[in-house]
Design an enzyme around this catalytic site. Sequence first.
Site, PDB file in Angstrom:
ATOM      1  CG  HIS A  21      -2.028  -0.917   1.172  1.00 46.07           C
ATOM      2  ND1 HIS A  21      -3.147  -0.791   1.945  1.00 46.07           N
ATOM      3  CD2 HIS A  21      -2.229  -2.001   0.400  1.00 46.07           C
ATOM      4  CE1 HIS A  21      -3.995  -1.761   1.651  1.00 46.07           C
ATOM      5  NE2 HIS A  21      -3.449  -2.515   0.728  1.00 46.07           N
ATOM      6  CE1 TYR A  79      -5.293   3.711   8.681  1.00 46.42           C
ATOM      7  CE2 TYR A  79      -5.821   3.513  11.014  1.00 46.42           C
ATOM      8  CZ  TYR A  79      -5.057   3.155   9.926  1.00 46.42           C
ATOM      9  OH  TYR A  79      -4.046   2.232  10.090  1.00 46.42           O
ATOM     10  N   PRO A  98      -4.327  -0.066  18.676  1.00 48.25           N
ATOM     11  CG  PRO A  98      -6.179  -1.319  18.002  1.00 48.25           C
ATOM     12  CD  PRO A  98      -5.562  -0.682  19.197  1.00 48.25           C
ATOM     13  CE  LYS A 108       4.250   3.188  13.701  1.00 47.86           C
ATOM     14  NZ  LYS A 108       4.172   2.713  12.320  1.00 47.86           N
ATOM     15  CE1 TYR A 124      -1.196   3.725   9.452  1.00 51.35           C
ATOM     16  CE2 TYR A 124      -0.213   3.198   7.327  1.00 51.35           C
ATOM     17  CZ  TYR A 124      -1.208   3.008   8.268  1.00 51.35           C
ATOM     18  OH  TYR A 124      -2.213   2.103   8.030  1.00 51.35           O
TER      19      TYR A 124
HETATM   20  C1  PHB Z   1      -5.398  -4.523  10.384  1.00 51.26           C
HETATM   21  O1  PHB Z   1      -5.282  -4.743   9.154  1.00 51.26           O
HETATM   22  O2  PHB Z   1      -5.830  -5.389  11.173  1.00 51.26           O
HETATM   23  C2  PHB Z   1      -5.046  -3.183  10.895  1.00 51.26           C
HETATM   24  C3  PHB Z   1      -4.492  -2.248  10.027  1.00 51.26           C
HETATM   25  C4  PHB Z   1      -4.197  -0.990  10.506  1.00 51.26           C
HETATM   26  C5  PHB Z   1      -4.460  -0.660  11.827  1.00 51.26           C
HETATM   27  C6  PHB Z   1      -4.994  -1.595  12.682  1.00 51.26           C
HETATM   28  C7  PHB Z   1      -5.292  -2.868  12.220  1.00 51.26           C
HETATM   29  O3  PHB Z   1      -4.200   0.606  12.258  1.00 51.26           O
END
Ligand code: PHB
Length: 391
Positions: free
Chosen positions: A72, A200, A293, A297, A385
């Site tokens: 990505h 997000y 989450p 990280k 990130y």
């Molecule tokens: C996930 O793909 O489970 C995932 C991705 C990004 C995050 C949290 C979980 O910030």
Amino acid sequence: MRTQVGIVGAGPAGLLLAHLLHLAGIESVVLEAKSRAHVEERIRAGLMEQGTVDILTESGLAGRLHREGLAHEGLELRFDGTGHRIDLKALTGKQVTIYGQQEVVKDLIAARLAYGGALHFDVEDVALHGLETDRPRITYDEAGEARLLDFYIIAGCDGFLGICRPAIPAGVLTAYDRVYPFAWLGILAAAPPASHELIYARHERGFALATMRSPKLSRLYVQCAPEESIDDWSDDRIWAELHARLARQDGADQVNEGPILQKGITAMRSYVVEPMRYGRLFLAGDAAHIVPPTGAKGMNLAIADIRVLARALEVFCRDGGTALLDGYSAKALARVWKAQRFSWWMTSMLHRFDGGDAFEHKVQVAELDYVCRSRAGALTLAENYVGLPFD
Ligand code: PHB
Ligand code: APR
């Protein structure tokens, strides 16, 4: 002959440490409380920083990761019904990769078994002894038989609820802790992700995240109350919240529904202990720190700890040099705290805080708007990130 390193826990931290030590010619034993099937099926995080992918690649573990992982180059922040793309690649030159933690664990277990490394599942009553001596020991039960092993070093890689951190005498560690007043409800659904990149979303009803595991499997999360039970959430309620929170002003629907294969609620917490060491015991990964989450990280930090610890152990086991081992905790914590800050910031910016007043709400939206419109703002998010550089 004593085995050099005893490793408690077969998560990403413990298994990667065993592998890196093997590459350096150092013998270790990994002890895991759960079954192989359990650790291979446990659904956890799924986003890897480029540096994490690099470590796995350099140590010969990333064949399947490169075939099946989804690269990505950006992500979307969505608020007030409008999406804003953060172009990670253009801003930082780096990308992230979606590849489930349990897939990493499967690859690490397969590698360990292929070279005949010691890896014991289903062990019980693991206990540590003599940590302040140069002959630390681990006792445990395996198939009903009591066992004792002694080592030069013990690595506590047994996660947040393990026994290693509590084995350190009271008063040695300082804990820093923040519990958030919300949790995440996560589902895995047999539905193609509606967007190629992660979304997000900040919404008055609460945060939502659309991510994925493969072109056919969506992973979706909604903010919920920490005391809620999964039984309070019917499939219909989950889909309704996802549609509402990910809705765009232009009416485009970005949620594909499909059979829900798994669902669960995860508490949100920031936690760190200092130092990450006591005598001959070294803590790594979730055993020493957890992050909410939102910043993705957790697994990356566990692997970053191991990168530092494996090097220090190589030197120690080769010629007894302790300088790197003595510096392990401070070096690991410098990265841990930056990841803590980032995870706390992302969490604070994107979640609904019950009881938060209108002022807080306005500041939250202003912050998101700044991150999306200012290059400096976007770069701050992006460089954290994709993972801060290793020194
Ligand atoms: C996930 O793909 O489970 C995932 C991705 C990004 C995050 C949290 C979980 O910030
Ligand atoms: N004895 C042996 N093993 C134990 C014990 C014990 N007493 N207690 C726990 N374990 C095992 C767990 O069953 C688990 O397999 O230790 C392992 C710890 O693995 P993780 O929890 O995956 O921790 P870590 O390797 O540090 O990886 C961190 O995991 O929770 C996620 O989000 C987190 O992605 C991050 C990653």
